[in-house]
Design a protein around this motif. Structure first.
Motif, mmCIF file in Angstrom:
data_model
loop_
_atom_site.group_PDB
_atom_site.id
_atom_site.type_symbol
_atom_site.label_atom_id
_atom_site.label_comp_id
_atom_site.label_asym_id
_atom_site.label_seq_id
_atom_site.Cartn_x
_atom_site.Cartn_y
_atom_site.Cartn_z
ATOM 1 N N LYS A 1 0.973 -1.230 0.005
ATOM 2 C CA LYS A 1 0.013 -0.037 0.020
ATOM 3 C C LYS A 1 0.851 1.230 -0.175
ATOM 4 O O LYS A 1 0.650 2.168 -0.651
ATOM 5 C CB LYS A 1 -0.836 -0.090 1.279
ATOM 6 N N ALA A 2 1.894 1.111 0.712
ATOM 7 C CA ALA A 2 3.137 2.286 0.842
ATOM 8 C C ALA A 2 3.480 2.306 -0.613
ATOM 9 O O ALA A 2 3.657 3.785 -1.009
ATOM 10 C CB ALA A 2 3.929 2.271 1.960
ATOM 11 N N TYR A 3 3.903 1.378 -1.196
ATOM 12 C CA TYR A 3 4.386 1.465 -2.593
ATOM 13 C C TYR A 3 3.353 2.241 -3.399
ATOM 14 O O TYR A 3 3.809 3.101 -4.415
ATOM 15 C CB TYR A 3 4.931 -0.079 -3.241
ATOM 16 N N LYS A 4 2.276 1.806 -3.463
ATOM 17 C CA LYS A 4 1.048 2.244 -4.323
ATOM 18 C C LYS A 4 0.943 3.938 -4.163
ATOM 19 O O LYS A 4 0.477 4.668 -4.953
ATOM 20 C CB LYS A 4 -0.278 1.648 -4.207
ATOM 21 N N GLU A 5 1.508 4.180 -3.015
ATOM 22 C CA GLU A 5 1.156 5.745 -2.556
ATOM 23 C C GLU A 5 2.503 6.472 -3.379
ATOM 24 O O GLU A 5 2.484 7.749 -3.502
ATOM 25 C CB GLU A 5 1.289 5.927 -1.290
ATOM 26 N N LEU A 6 3.589 5.711 -3.568
ATOM 27 C CA LEU A 6 4.636 6.402 -4.042
ATOM 28 C C LEU A 6 5.030 6.319 -5.484
ATOM 29 O O LEU A 6 5.862 6.632 -6.066
ATOM 30 C CB LEU A 6 6.064 5.858 -3.398
ATOM 31 N N GLU A 7 4.117 5.195 -5.993
ATOM 32 C CA GLU A 7 4.512 5.121 -7.579
ATOM 33 C C GLU A 7 4.385 6.036 -8.535
ATOM 34 O O GLU A 7 4.944 5.927 -9.725
ATOM 35 C CB GLU A 7 3.722 3.648 -8.054
ATOM 36 N N LYS A 8 3.638 7.322 -8.313
ATOM 37 C CA LYS A 8 3.482 8.360 -8.941
ATOM 38 C C LYS A 8 4.787 8.847 -9.331
ATOM 39 O O LYS A 8 4.835 9.547 -10.247
ATOM 40 C CB LYS A 8 2.604 9.258 -8.343
ATOM 41 N N TYR A 9 5.671 8.436 -8.562
ATOM 42 C CA TYR A 9 7.226 9.144 -8.768
ATOM 43 C C TYR A 9 7.948 8.191 -9.670
ATOM 44 O O TYR A 9 8.179 6.893 -9.510
ATOM 45 C CB TYR A 9 8.079 9.245 -7.509
ATOM 46 N N GLU A 10 8.309 8.693 -10.839
ATOM 47 C CA GLU A 10 8.989 7.715 -12.007
ATOM 48 C C GLU A 10 10.241 6.936 -11.299
ATOM 49 O O GLU A 10 10.562 5.987 -11.533
ATOM 50 C CB GLU A 10 9.302 8.426 -13.117
ATOM 51 N N ILE A 11 10.889 7.764 -10.301
ATOM 52 C CA ILE A 11 12.335 7.149 -9.800
ATOM 53 C C ILE A 11 11.842 6.171 -8.992
ATOM 54 O O ILE A 11 12.656 5.290 -8.893
ATOM 55 C CB ILE A 11 13.005 8.145 -9.157
#
Ligand SMILES: C[C@](O)(CO)[C@H](O)COP(=O)(O)OP(=O)(O)OC[C@H]1O[C@@H](n2ccc(N)nc2=O)[C@H](O)[C@@H]1O
Ligand SMILES: Nc1ncnc2c1ncn2[C@@H]1O[C@H](COP(=O)(O)OP(=O)(O)OP(=O)(O)O)[C@@H](O)[C@H]1O
Length: 252
Positions: free
Chosen positions: A67-77
């Motif tokens: 769930k944390a990854y899904k929150e951060l996946e908007k960043y291409e890096i």
């Protein structure tokens, strides 16, 4: 490879001071248990999609780290990073134990990604992301050894005191946090007044436990006990109850 310890926590005291919609407002002292931790590792390996390895009782989609990854996946890096690295969690913190295992893993992951991908998010920004996933996550984001936690769990203020040596015993009883709060609300509801809460926040953990019974220290204990009567056999002098359980702890 990057590795970071994901510590467990106990609630020295957990008092309810009100409600907010379906949630309860807390006044609680959270303390890290420094000799009980999971290890979160980022290991170099080319993969097509986000990969998380570990001994979990839930699906990937329900995992707090996913769930944390899904929150951060908007960043291409971040998307690119997790095509070259997988996440491995060496689980030692028991689940449904009142020790914050899943919450700690989530916060540790958020802090690690923030650092390794240079996202430059502040602790407050990371805490807001964590609060969307679980109430205990903000405490772990700040990495304080001891903190006064209020709100639903999103207000975290460092508490300076001597480091505590804590012994934990986790009965083989799975405590359901939501059900314990629901039972508390329906059958055992009480509120601590704001003045008393302020006094507790100003007192060190050892002194508080000297003057509290297990039920006085944790407002959830009675409802946990009503749902899991076997907890009674673990009640011992100087032992207290963490969070929604099932763990008991003693400050040495
Ligand atoms: C019991 C504690 O662990 C003490 O640290 C926390 O208050 C609960 O933290 P948590 O396990 O991360 O809880 P979450 O997974 O966010 O919420 C699970 C359920 O617990 C209830 N819940 C949680 C936190 C809170 N302040 N009030 C609540 O009533 C809600 O029904 C929620 O649906
Ligand atoms: N990374 C994770 N590690 C362990 N459990 C996880 C994780 N992600 C999701 N879960 C799920 O969360 C639920 C509760 O797990 P756990 O008790 O460790 O988390 P917690 O809510 O932070 O801790 P607490 O026991 O203090 O409520 C279980 O259903 C578990 O499968």
């Amino acid at each position: 490879m990057m590795v970071k310890k994901s510590f467990a926590k106990v609630n020295i005291f957990l008092k309810i001071v009100g409600v907010r919609d379906n949630y309860h407002l807390l006044a609680s002292r959270f303390v890290l248990v420094k000799d009980l931790y999971d290890e979160v590792s980022f290991i170099e390996k080319s993969v097509d999609s986000f990969t998380l390895i570990g001994d979990f009782s839930c699906s990937l989609e329900k995992n707090t780290v996913y769930k944390a990854y899904k929150e951060l996946e908007k960043y291409e890096i971040v998307r690119e990073f997790f095509k070259k690295y997988i996440v491995k969690i060496d689980k030692k913190i028991p689940e449904f134990a009142g020790l914050g295992g899943g919450s700690s893993n989530c916060a540790t992951f958020l802090n690690m990604v923030n650092d390794i991908c240079n996202l430059n998010l502040t602790k407050d920004e990371l805490s807001k992301i964590g609060a969307k996933i679980g109430a205990d996550i903000p405490f772990f984001i700040y990495e304080y050894d001891s903190a006064n936690v209020s709100g639903i769990g999103e207000i975290v203020e460092e508490f300076i005191e001597e480091p505590l040596k804590i012994e934990v015993v986790t009965p083989n009883i799975l405590c359901n946090t939501a059900l314990i709060y629901k039972t508390f609300r329906e059958n055992y509801y009480k509120e601590l007044d704001k003045e008393k809460a302020k006094e507790l926040f100003a007192t060190n953990s050892k002194d508080i436990l000297k003057s509290f019974s297990i039920k006085e220290a944790n407002d959830l204990y009675e409802s946990a006990l009503s749902l899991n009567p076997d907890l009674k056999e673990f009640e011992k002098e100087k032992w207290f109850f963490s969070g929604s359980g099932s763990s008991f702890f003693k400050v040495l």
